[in-house]
Scaffold this motif. Structure first.
Motif, PDB file in Angstrom:
ATOM      1  N   LEU A 166      -5.159  -0.840  12.281  1.00  0.00           N
ATOM      2  CA  LEU A 166      -6.194  -1.181  11.278  1.00  0.00           C
ATOM      3  C   LEU A 166      -5.311  -1.538  10.177  1.00  0.00           C
ATOM      4  O   LEU A 166      -4.426  -1.284   9.646  1.00  0.00           O
ATOM      5  CB  LEU A 166      -7.076  -0.233  10.783  1.00  0.00           C
ATOM      6  N   ALA A 167      -5.756  -2.793   9.382  1.00  0.00           N
ATOM      7  CA  ALA A 167      -5.158  -3.265   8.127  1.00  0.00           C
ATOM      8  C   ALA A 167      -6.070  -4.074   7.452  1.00  0.00           C
ATOM      9  O   ALA A 167      -7.219  -4.484   7.949  1.00  0.00           O
ATOM     10  CB  ALA A 167      -4.024  -4.367   8.734  1.00  0.00           C
ATOM     11  N   GLN A 168      -5.769  -4.115   5.993  1.00  0.00           N
ATOM     12  CA  GLN A 168      -6.710  -5.025   5.074  1.00  0.00           C
ATOM     13  C   GLN A 168      -6.580  -6.230   5.547  1.00  0.00           C
ATOM     14  O   GLN A 168      -5.421  -6.937   5.630  1.00  0.00           O
ATOM     15  CB  GLN A 168      -6.437  -4.445   3.727  1.00  0.00           C
ATOM     16  N   ALA A 169      -7.613  -7.164   5.357  1.00  0.00           N
ATOM     17  CA  ALA A 169      -7.601  -8.418   5.283  1.00  0.00           C
ATOM     18  C   ALA A 169      -7.073  -9.195   4.046  1.00  0.00           C
ATOM     19  O   ALA A 169      -6.804  -8.438   2.944  1.00  0.00           O
ATOM     20  CB  ALA A 169      -8.971  -9.122   5.530  1.00  0.00           C
ATOM     21  N   PRO A 170      -5.990 -10.245   4.399  1.00  0.00           N
ATOM     22  CA  PRO A 170      -5.884 -10.861   3.195  1.00  0.00           C
ATOM     23  C   PRO A 170      -6.575 -11.269   1.977  1.00  0.00           C
ATOM     24  O   PRO A 170      -7.755 -11.445   2.316  1.00  0.00           O
ATOM     25  CB  PRO A 170      -5.300 -12.242   3.799  1.00  0.00           C
ATOM     26  N   GLY A 171      -5.974 -10.811   0.692  1.00  0.00           N
ATOM     27  CA  GLY A 171      -6.997 -11.076  -0.494  1.00  0.00           C
ATOM     28  C   GLY A 171      -7.491  -9.806  -0.770  1.00  0.00           C
ATOM     29  O   GLY A 171      -8.142  -9.693  -1.850  1.00  0.00           O
ATOM     30  N   THR A 172      -7.450  -8.538   0.038  1.00  0.00           N
ATOM     31  CA  THR A 172      -7.991  -7.392  -0.182  1.00  0.00           C
ATOM     32  C   THR A 172      -7.287  -6.904  -1.388  1.00  0.00           C
ATOM     33  O   THR A 172      -6.103  -6.853  -1.402  1.00  0.00           O
ATOM     34  CB  THR A 172      -8.431  -6.441   0.883  1.00  0.00           C
ATOM     35  N   THR A 173      -7.802  -6.051  -2.326  1.00  0.00           N
ATOM     36  CA  THR A 173      -7.194  -5.252  -3.122  1.00  0.00           C
ATOM     37  C   THR A 173      -6.403  -4.244  -2.399  1.00  0.00           C
ATOM     38  O   THR A 173      -6.685  -3.449  -1.611  1.00  0.00           O
ATOM     39  CB  THR A 173      -8.170  -4.231  -3.958  1.00  0.00           C
ATOM     40  N   PRO A 174      -5.025  -4.190  -2.663  1.00  0.00           N
ATOM     41  CA  PRO A 174      -3.992  -3.382  -2.093  1.00  0.00           C
ATOM     42  C   PRO A 174      -4.257  -2.050  -2.153  1.00  0.00           C
ATOM     43  O   PRO A 174      -4.742  -1.511  -3.083  1.00  0.00           O
ATOM     44  CB  PRO A 174      -2.664  -3.639  -2.457  1.00  0.00           C
ATOM     45  N   SER A 175      -4.125  -1.155  -0.978  1.00  0.00           N
ATOM     46  CA  SER A 175      -4.265   0.171  -1.157  1.00  0.00           C
ATOM     47  C   SER A 175      -2.988   0.871  -1.866  1.00  0.00           C
ATOM     48  O   SER A 175      -1.919   0.072  -1.910  1.00  0.00           O
ATOM     49  CB  SER A 175      -4.170   1.021   0.051  1.00  0.00           C
ATOM     50  N   HIS A 176      -2.918   2.211  -2.418  1.00  0.00           N
ATOM     51  CA  HIS A 176      -1.797   2.719  -3.101  1.00  0.00           C
ATOM     52  C   HIS A 176      -1.234   3.386  -2.129  1.00  0.00           C
ATOM     53  O   HIS A 176      -1.781   4.167  -1.138  1.00  0.00           O
ATOM     54  CB  HIS A 176      -2.437   3.455  -4.133  1.00  0.00           C
ATOM     55  N   ARG A 177       0.108   3.490  -2.229  1.00  0.00           N
ATOM     56  CA  ARG A 177       0.893   4.295  -1.260  1.00  0.00           C
ATOM     57  C   ARG A 177       2.259   4.356  -1.940  1.00  0.00           C
ATOM     58  O   ARG A 177       2.730   3.876  -2.846  1.00  0.00           O
ATOM     59  CB  ARG A 177       1.088   3.791   0.072  1.00  0.00           C
ATOM     60  N   THR A 178       2.967   5.325  -1.523  1.00  0.00           N
ATOM     61  CA  THR A 178       4.374   5.475  -2.072  1.00  0.00           C
ATOM     62  C   THR A 178       5.358   4.762  -1.358  1.00  0.00           C
ATOM     63  O   THR A 178       5.266   4.410  -0.156  1.00  0.00           O
ATOM     64  CB  THR A 178       4.663   6.724  -2.058  1.00  0.00           C
ATOM     65  N   PRO A 179       6.190   4.061  -2.074  1.00  0.00           N
ATOM     66  CA  PRO A 179       7.424   3.175  -1.323  1.00  0.00           C
ATOM     67  C   PRO A 179       8.194   3.945  -0.459  1.00  0.00           C
ATOM     68  O   PRO A 179       8.876   3.360   0.319  1.00  0.00           O
ATOM     69  CB  PRO A 179       8.024   2.361  -2.497  1.00  0.00           C
ATOM     70  N   ASP A 180       8.424   5.249  -0.785  1.00  0.00           N
ATOM     71  CA  ASP A 180       9.516   6.130   0.047  1.00  0.00           C
ATOM     72  C   ASP A 180       8.875   6.441   1.317  1.00  0.00           C
ATOM     73  O   ASP A 180       9.767   7.257   2.278  1.00  0.00           O
ATOM     74  CB  ASP A 180      10.077   7.151  -0.794  1.00  0.00           C
ATOM     75  N   GLY A 181       7.880   6.152   1.853  1.00  0.00           N
ATOM     76  CA  GLY A 181       7.477   6.582   3.170  1.00  0.00           C
ATOM     77  C   GLY A 181       6.772   7.911   3.122  1.00  0.00           C
ATOM     78  O   GLY A 181       6.285   8.308   4.162  1.00  0.00           O
ATOM     79  N   VAL A 182       6.607   8.507   2.056  1.00  0.00           N
ATOM     80  CA  VAL A 182       5.684   9.900   2.131  1.00  0.00           C
ATOM     81  C   VAL A 182       4.670   9.780   1.040  1.00  0.00           C
ATOM     82  O   VAL A 182       5.037   9.767  -0.224  1.00  0.00           O
ATOM     83  CB  VAL A 182       6.866  11.024   1.774  1.00  0.00           C
ATOM     84  N   ALA A 183       3.539   9.800   1.584  1.00  0.00           N
ATOM     85  CA  ALA A 183       2.381   9.789   0.698  1.00  0.00           C
ATOM     86  C   ALA A 183       2.081  11.039  -0.131  1.00  0.00           C
ATOM     87  O   ALA A 183       2.152  11.787   0.658  1.00  0.00           O
ATOM     88  CB  ALA A 183       1.172   8.890   1.113  1.00  0.00           C
ATOM     89  N   HIS A 184       1.652  11.092  -1.234  1.00  0.00           N
ATOM     90  CA  HIS A 184       0.972  12.229  -1.749  1.00  0.00           C
ATOM     91  C   HIS A 184      -0.032  11.891  -2.562  1.00  0.00           C
ATOM     92  O   HIS A 184      -0.136  10.719  -3.123  1.00  0.00           O
ATOM     93  CB  HIS A 184       2.199  12.859  -2.680  1.00  0.00           C
ATOM     94  N   PRO A 185      -0.980  12.703  -2.548  1.00  0.00           N
ATOM     95  CA  PRO A 185      -2.348  12.825  -3.543  1.00  0.00           C
ATOM     96  C   PRO A 185      -1.957  12.072  -4.875  1.00  0.00           C
ATOM     97  O   PRO A 185      -1.294  12.971  -5.486  1.00  0.00           O
ATOM     98  CB  PRO A 185      -3.009  13.532  -3.198  1.00  0.00           C
ATOM     99  N   GLU A 186      -2.700  10.965  -5.462  1.00  0.00           N
ATOM    100  CA  GLU A 186      -2.760  10.974  -6.997  1.00  0.00           C
ATOM    101  C   GLU A 186      -3.535  11.897  -7.499  1.00  0.00           C
ATOM    102  O   GLU A 186      -4.473  12.706  -7.060  1.00  0.00           O
ATOM    103  CB  GLU A 186      -2.963   9.550  -7.239  1.00  0.00           C
ATOM    104  N   GLN A 187      -3.146  12.271  -8.976  1.00  0.00           N
ATOM    105  CA  GLN A 187      -4.089  13.047  -9.661  1.00  0.00           C
ATOM    106  C   GLN A 187      -5.414  12.582  -9.951  1.00  0.00           C
ATOM    107  O   GLN A 187      -5.402  11.680 -10.510  1.00  0.00           O
ATOM    108  CB  GLN A 187      -3.430  13.485 -10.934  1.00  0.00           C
ATOM    109  N   VAL A 188      -6.544  13.463  -9.499  1.00  0.00           N
ATOM    110  CA  VAL A 188      -7.812  12.817  -9.732  1.00  0.00           C
ATOM    111  C   VAL A 188      -7.954  12.961 -11.531  1.00  0.00           C
ATOM    112  O   VAL A 188      -7.682  13.820 -11.965  1.00  0.00           O
ATOM    113  CB  VAL A 188      -8.843  13.794  -9.056  1.00  0.00           C
ATOM    114  N   GLY A 189      -8.550  12.011 -11.941  1.00  0.00           N
ATOM    115  CA  GLY A 189      -8.838  11.981 -13.305  1.00  0.00           C
ATOM    116  C   GLY A 189      -7.775  11.453 -14.203  1.00  0.00           C
ATOM    117  O   GLY A 189      -7.954  11.522 -15.408  1.00  0.00           O
ATOM    118  N   ALA A 190      -6.637  11.079 -13.791  1.00  0.00           N
ATOM    119  CA  ALA A 190      -5.644  10.442 -14.606  1.00  0.00           C
ATOM    120  C   ALA A 190      -6.252   9.293 -14.757  1.00  0.00           C
ATOM    121  O   ALA A 190      -6.309   8.303 -14.191  1.00  0.00           O
ATOM    122  CB  ALA A 190      -4.505  10.225 -13.586  1.00  0.00           C
ATOM    123  N   PRO A 191      -6.300   8.930 -16.374  1.00  0.00           N
ATOM    124  CA  PRO A 191      -7.008   7.575 -16.812  1.00  0.00           C
ATOM    125  C   PRO A 191      -6.161   6.187 -16.643  1.00  0.00           C
ATOM    126  O   PRO A 191      -6.576   5.401 -16.442  1.00  0.00           O
ATOM    127  CB  PRO A 191      -7.315   7.991 -18.293  1.00  0.00           C
TER     128      PRO A 191
END
Length: 557
Positions: A57-82
Motif C-alpha cells: 500500500l502506498a499514498q498516491a502522488p500529491g498526497t500529504t506525506p505521512s510522518h515517519r522517522t528517517p532512521d527506520g525505527v518509528a516512534h509515536p509523536e507526543q499527542v498535544g504537541a502544538p
C-alpha cells in the motif's frame, strides 16, 4: 435528521496498492511434528497448498506525506504537541518511560514515503528469536524498507512445518533451514512484485460474524466452569491438580459452559479493488485485487493423528472466497489465545474443510452487503408510490488517503520462572515424547528472549485510511482485540497475533493465571502484561489519529 443527498460511507482507504501470491508448500518429509502425542516426525503429504500473500500500500502522488522517522525505527509523536515536534516523554509507553530515539517529520518536498508491505503466510509459529529475525531481516533488506513498514504475519496452523533451524538434527529437521531461506526468498520476490504493481486502488472495510471459534479453557472436576475461577496459585509452572481434587484440572478444549454470546465472533474484512475511471459512466470500473480476512480462532483442527501439511481451516476458507471473488485472500490470525473450534484434535481433513467453509461463507456474506467499490450510498431522490419511497443509490466517493506506520515496544515483566531442570522434574510422569516437546519449546522460547527481569514486546500500528491495523508477535487473549476495537469506536481495526518478533508468548488474562490455564504457565510473562499491551496499543492508535494531517481526504459531491 436525514436530508436528500446525504451519504452513508464505507470506511476505507484510497491510494495505491499491489498484490502478489506465492506457493510455499514445503517438501514432503519436512519436520512437522507440532504435537507431543504424535508418533511421527516428518510430513507424509499435503492437504492443501500453503501460500504466501504480499500486499503493498502506498499514498498516491500529491498526497500529504505521512510522518515517519528517517532512521527506520518509528516512534509515536507526543499527542498535544502544538508544534508537531516530539516532546521528552514518549506517548505510548504506559510506564511513562523515555526512549532514546525521537520522531522527526517529513518536510514539504521530501520524497513520498516507502510503501507499507504486509505479508501473510500459512505457517505455524516461530520457535526461536534468531529464525524470525533472520527471515525478517532478509525481507527488509530485499525490499529496502524500514522496520515499521513491514509485517510478516503467520496463520498459526498447527499442521505445518516446524519453523526451527535448531531442529536440523531431528528427523525431517534437515529440510527446515533451506525452507526458511525459501520463505524469505519468496517473501522478497512477492513483496517486490506487489510494490512494482502499485496502481490506484481502494480498500474498504466491513465486519461479519462467524461462530466457528469457541472458548477453549475447560476445567474438569469440581468447579469445572470457566466462570468460576479455581485457585491454583500454589501449583508449579507446569503442575495441574488431579481431576478428583476440588481445584479441578485445566485442559485445552471446548468449554460448553461459556455461552456463544461471550465469545468474540468478529470477522474484519477488507475488500481491495483496482479503481479506474470509466468514461461516460457514473461509477468507476473496478477489479478485485485481494480480500483481507482477520479472525480469531486457533487452527488446531488437525492434530497429532494428521501427517499431512495443511493450512487447517484457513485453506478451505481461502479457496472458497478466492473462487467467488477471483482475488487472493490474505489471512491475519486475530487475538485467539483462548479461542479454538469446538471440534478439533482430529486427523480428518474434512473437519478442517468444514470449518473453513463456515468462515468463508461469513466472509462472502459480509462482502455481499457492501456497495460497489469506490462508492457510498446516497439518498438521491424520493419517489411517490403508495407511500413516499426514499431511494439510496451508489455514488463515487474518494476515501481517506492517510497511510501511516509506527512501531514501539512496551516493557513487560516476567513471572518467577522455574529452571528447565525443575520443569523436567515436574513433568516426569507424563509421556516422554510430550515431555521432550514441552522442554524443547520452553528452551527455544527463552533463548535470546528472556535475558533479564523484563522483556520488550514490540507492537506495530498502521493507520490505513479510516481504519487501523494493530500487530504484535504474541498470542494475546481475545480481550485484546475487544479492548482495542472498543477504544477505536467506529473505526475498523485489524488485530493480528503472531506478527514479526520477538515475543512469541501467550498474553493471558489475569484470571487465566488464577485458573492455572496452560497459556498462563507456559508464558514467561507476569500477570498484568495483557493490560499493559492493551494500553500501549490504544496509546499508539491515539497518537496516529491525533497527528494525522488535516487535508488527507476528499469526497465527490
Amino acid at each position: 435528521m436525514v436530508s436528500l443527498h446525504d451519504r452513508v460511507t464505507v470506511p476505507g482507504f484510497r491510494g495505491l496498492a499491489g498484490v502478489a501470491r506465492r506457493d510455499v508448500t514445503p517438501p514432503v518429509g519436512i519436520r512437522a511434528r507440532n504435537w507431543g502425542p504424535a508418533d511421527w516426525n516428518a510430513s507424509q503429504g499435503t492437504h492443501r497448498a500453503m501460500t504466501l500473500t504480499a500486499i503493498a500500500l502506498a499514498q498516491a502522488p500529491g498526497t500529504t506525506p505521512s510522518h515517519r522517522t528517517p532512521d527506520g525505527v518509528a516512534h509515536p509523536e507526543q499527542v498535544g504537541a502544538p508544534d508537531g515536534v516530539a516532546q521528552p516523554e514518549q506517548v505510548g509507553a504506559p510506564d511513562g518511560a523515555t526512549h532514546p530515539e525521537r520522531p522527526t517529520h517529513e518536510r514539504p518536498g521530501a520524497p513520498r514515503a516507502e510503501p507499507l508491505v504486509m505479508i501473510t503466510v500459512d505457517a505455524t509459529w516461530w520457535r526461536r528469536v534468531d529464525d524470525e529475525r533472520g527471515v525478517r531481516d532478509a525481507v527488509l533488506a530485499g525490499l529496502g524498507l524500514p522496520p515499521e513498514r513491514l509485517l510478516i504475519s503467520l496463520s498459526h496452523t498447527h499442521a505445518g512445518p516446524v519453523l526451527c533451524s535448531h531442529d536440523a538434527d531431528l528427523e525431517g529437521g534437515e529440510l527446515v533451514p533451506a525452507y526458511l531461506e525459501h520463505l524469505a526468498a519468496q517473501a522478497v520476490d512477492a513483496g517486490r512484485e506487489a510494490v512494482a504493481s502499485l496502481a490506484p486502488a481502494t480498500l474498504e472495510w466491513t465486519t461479519g460474524r462467524c461462530s466457528l471459534a469457541a472458548d477453549r479453557e475447560l476445567i474438569l472436576g469440581a468447579g469445572g466452569s470457566h466462570g468460576e475461577p479455581v485457585d491454583t496459585t500454589s501449583a508449579g509452572a507446569g503442575a495441574t491438580a488431579d481431576a478428583t481434587e476440588d481445584l479441578g484440572t485445566p485442559v485445552i478444549g471446548f468449554n460448553p459452559s461459556v455461552p456463544r454470546a461471550a465469545t468474540d465472533d468478529t470477522v474484519v474484512i477488507g475488500r481491495l479493488s483496482r479503481v479506474e475511471p470509466a468514461a461516460g459512466e457514473p461509477l468507476p470500473t473496478t477489479t478485485p485485487l485481494a480480500t483481507i480476512v482477520n479472525y480469531a480462532c486457533h487452527p488446531t483442527t488437525l492434530a497429532w493423528q494428521n501427517t499431512l501439511v495443511s493450512p487447517d481451516y484457513v485453506g478451505a476458507m481461502r479457496d472458497l472466497v478466492e473462487e467467488s471473488t477471483g482475488a487472493p485472500v490474505a489471512f491475519f490470525q486475530g487475538a485467539s489465545g483462548e479461542l479454538a473450534p469446538r471440534e478439533q484434535y482430529t486427523g480428518d481433513v474434512a473437519v478442517a474443510d468444514r470449518h473453513g467453509t463456515s468462515l468463508g461463507l461469513a466472509v462472502l456474506a459480509a462482502l455481499a452487503e457492501l456497495p460497489p467499490p469506490g462508492t457510498a450510498l446516497e439518498l438521491t431522490r424520493v419517489v411517490q408510490s403508495g407511500a413516499p419511497l426514499g431511494v439510496w443509490e451508489p455514488r463515487p466517493v474518494e476515501g481517506s488517503r492517510v497511510l501511516r506506520a509506527v512501531s514501539d515496544a512496551v516493557v513487560l515483566g516476567l513471572r518467577d520462572l522455574p529452571t528447565l531442570a525443575q520443569m523436567e522434574a515436574e513433568w516426569a510422569d507424563i509421556d516422554p515424547r510430550s515431555r521432550d516437546e514441552r522442554l524443547r519449546r520452553a528452551r527455544n522460547l527463552r533463548d535470546g528472549y528472556v535475558t533479564g527481569p523484563s522483556v520488550e514486546h514490540p507492537t506495530w500500528v498502521w493507520q490505513i485510511g479510516d481504519g487501523f491495523l494493530v500487530a504484535h508477535p504474541g498470542e494475546a487473549y481475545s480481550r485484546f482485540q475487544r479492548t482495542v476495537r472498543e477504544h477505536a469506536g467506529d473505526r475498523p481495526v485489524v488485530v493480528a497475533n503472531l506478527t514479526n518478533g520477538p515475543g512469541f508468548v501467550y498474553l493471558p488474562t489475569d484470571e487465566a493465571y488464577v485458573r492455572g490455564a496452560y497459556q498462563a504457565w507456559q508464558s514467561p510473562l507476569a500477570p498484568g502484561s495483557l493490560a499493559r499491551l492493551e494500553q500501549h496499543a490504544t496509546n499508539l492508535i491515539d497518537t496516529l489519529a491525533a497527528t494525522t494531517p488535516a487535508q488527507t481526504s476528499t469526497e465527490d459531491q
